[in-house]
Design an enzyme around this catalytic site. Structure first.
Site, PDB file in Angstrom:
ATOM      1  CD  GLU A  65      -2.772   1.130   2.479  1.00 52.40           C
ATOM      2  OE1 GLU A  65      -3.473   0.105   2.614  1.00 52.40           O
ATOM      3  OE2 GLU A  65      -2.823   2.103   3.257  1.00 52.40           O
ATOM      4  CG  ASP A  83      -8.868   8.376  10.227  1.00 56.73           C
ATOM      5  OD1 ASP A  83      -9.526   7.636  10.983  1.00 56.73           O
ATOM      6  OD2 ASP A  83      -7.731   8.117   9.829  1.00 56.73           O
ATOM      7  CB  ALA A 105      -5.514  11.968   5.606  1.00 55.12           C
ATOM      8  CE  LYS A 157     -16.061  -2.213   7.491  1.00 52.16           C
ATOM      9  NZ  LYS A 157     -14.924  -1.300   7.749  1.00 52.16           N
TER      10      LYS A 157
END
Ligand code: FAD
Length: 311
Positions: free
Chosen positions: A19, A111, A53, A176
């Protein structure tokens, strides 16, 4: 190839993925090009690219994922979050991902902004990851007339920071999966017991998808303190003691981090984890050391090169 396909072929051995994140500057983008060349040379099965983010640098997510897939020929996944995107905007992004030939999405809520108490969804958007997964599946039905994307979601071996308890968090993970996720990739952890307990709990709640452990090699004490304070992963006391002894010595901390990551990886694979997802922090040298030390024949390192990736 869609992510769940990788986990169907046991004979190929464990699935290794990396990642990376989109850099904020042009210079960072140039450096990342070189890092991607090195990382793809190691032969991972796929590389995922985070969604900046708070939704920052999001155009770059798709740009980098396209580069990995179309120039380097390695499968990729775009991360996508609910942050900063209305449903209409999400559809626009999904069309772009589809038109770029990318077949996989890591669907994530995003977040809570620093200073805020809770996640406030953007107007006309979603509050939870399962709603985003459901949105993607509905988009496929409405626009593509078929199931198209491989979807990964996040799982939390030490519980998500906002969840009241593990039981509630696992039930939410099940939502999910029921909404259409194909695989679960875990948050980073430093004690494998958290992963094995998490898998057992998930199975007892009827979650049957592959659960891929996520590992982040420690490269400096400062870096890992910052990251663990945000994501809630704990550092076992013996590892913490060793790290405390080299707070200002990044070389020593890096050596400890690499050894720790190799030990964790070996145990996870020996005890049946279907693969490992490495949070590589946009660097490649440490990953050569780690992958080269794993007992996986297609990743044998010799003559300064990795053996070709066997399909
Ligand atoms: P969710 O699954 O929505 O869960 C968030 C919280 O809500 C949990 O506490 C959960 O228990 C709770 N919850 C879920 N459903 C319900 C419900 N129905 N009712 C009440 N509570 C509920 N961040 C980025 O900004 N960009 C990225 O690219 C990115 N990639 C990531 C990749 C992975 C593999 C992981 C593990 C994390 C990633 N993150 C990324 C971090 C992520 O944004 C945070 O961990 C975020 O706080 C949670 O995202 P989620 O999709 O897991 O949330």
């Amino acid at each position: 190839m869609r992510l769940p396909e990788y986990f169907k072929y046991g004979e190929k051995g464990p699935v290794i993925s990396f990642e990376i994140f989109p850099p904020k500057t042009e210079k960072g983008m140039e450096n990342l090009g070189m890092v991607i060349e090195e990382l793809t040379g190691i032969g991972p099965d796929f590389i995922t690219v985070t969604y900046g983010a708070m939704g920052s640098a999001r155009e770059r997510t798709l740009e980098i994922a396209s580069l990995i897939k179309n120039r380097f020929g390695v499968e990729t996944a775009c991360h996508l979050t609910c942050v900063g995107s209305s449903r209409e905007e999400l559809d626009r992004l999904l069309i772009q991902i589809y038109e770029s030939g990318i077949e996989n999405i890591v669907a994530i809520r995003g977040d809570v902004p620093s200073g805020a108490q809770e996640f406030i969804p953007p107007p006309d958007s979603y509050k939870y990851g399962y709603e985003l997964v459901r949105h993607i599946r509905q988009f496929e039905e409405d626009r593509l007339n078929r199931r198209y994307f491989g979807i990964a979601v996040g799982g939390y071996p030490e519980k998500h920071t906002e969840a009241p308890d593990m039981e509630t968090d696992i039930k939410n993970l099940k939502h999910k999966v029921d909404a259409g996720a194909d695989i679960v990739i875990t948050q980073l952890f430093f004690d494998n017991r958290h992963y094995f307990d998490f898998v057992e709990r998930a199975r007892s709640h009827g979650i049957k998808t592959p659960i891929i452990p996520g590992l982040m090699p420690i490269l400096s004490v400062k870096q890992i303190e910052r990251i663990t304070s945000m994501c809630g992963a704990t550092i076992p006391s013996d590892l913490r003691k060793r790290l405390d002894a080299c707070k200002d010595d990044n070389e020593k901390a890096r050596a400890i981090g690499i050894a720790q990551c190799i030990d964790q990886s070996k145990e996870l694979l020996a005890r049946g984890a279907p693969g490992i997802h490495f949070y590589v922090l946009n660097k490649s040298d440490h990953m050569k050391e780690i992958i080269g030390a794993l007992p996986v024949s297609r990743f044998k390192y010799s003559g300064g090169k990795f053996a070709a990736n066997i399909p």
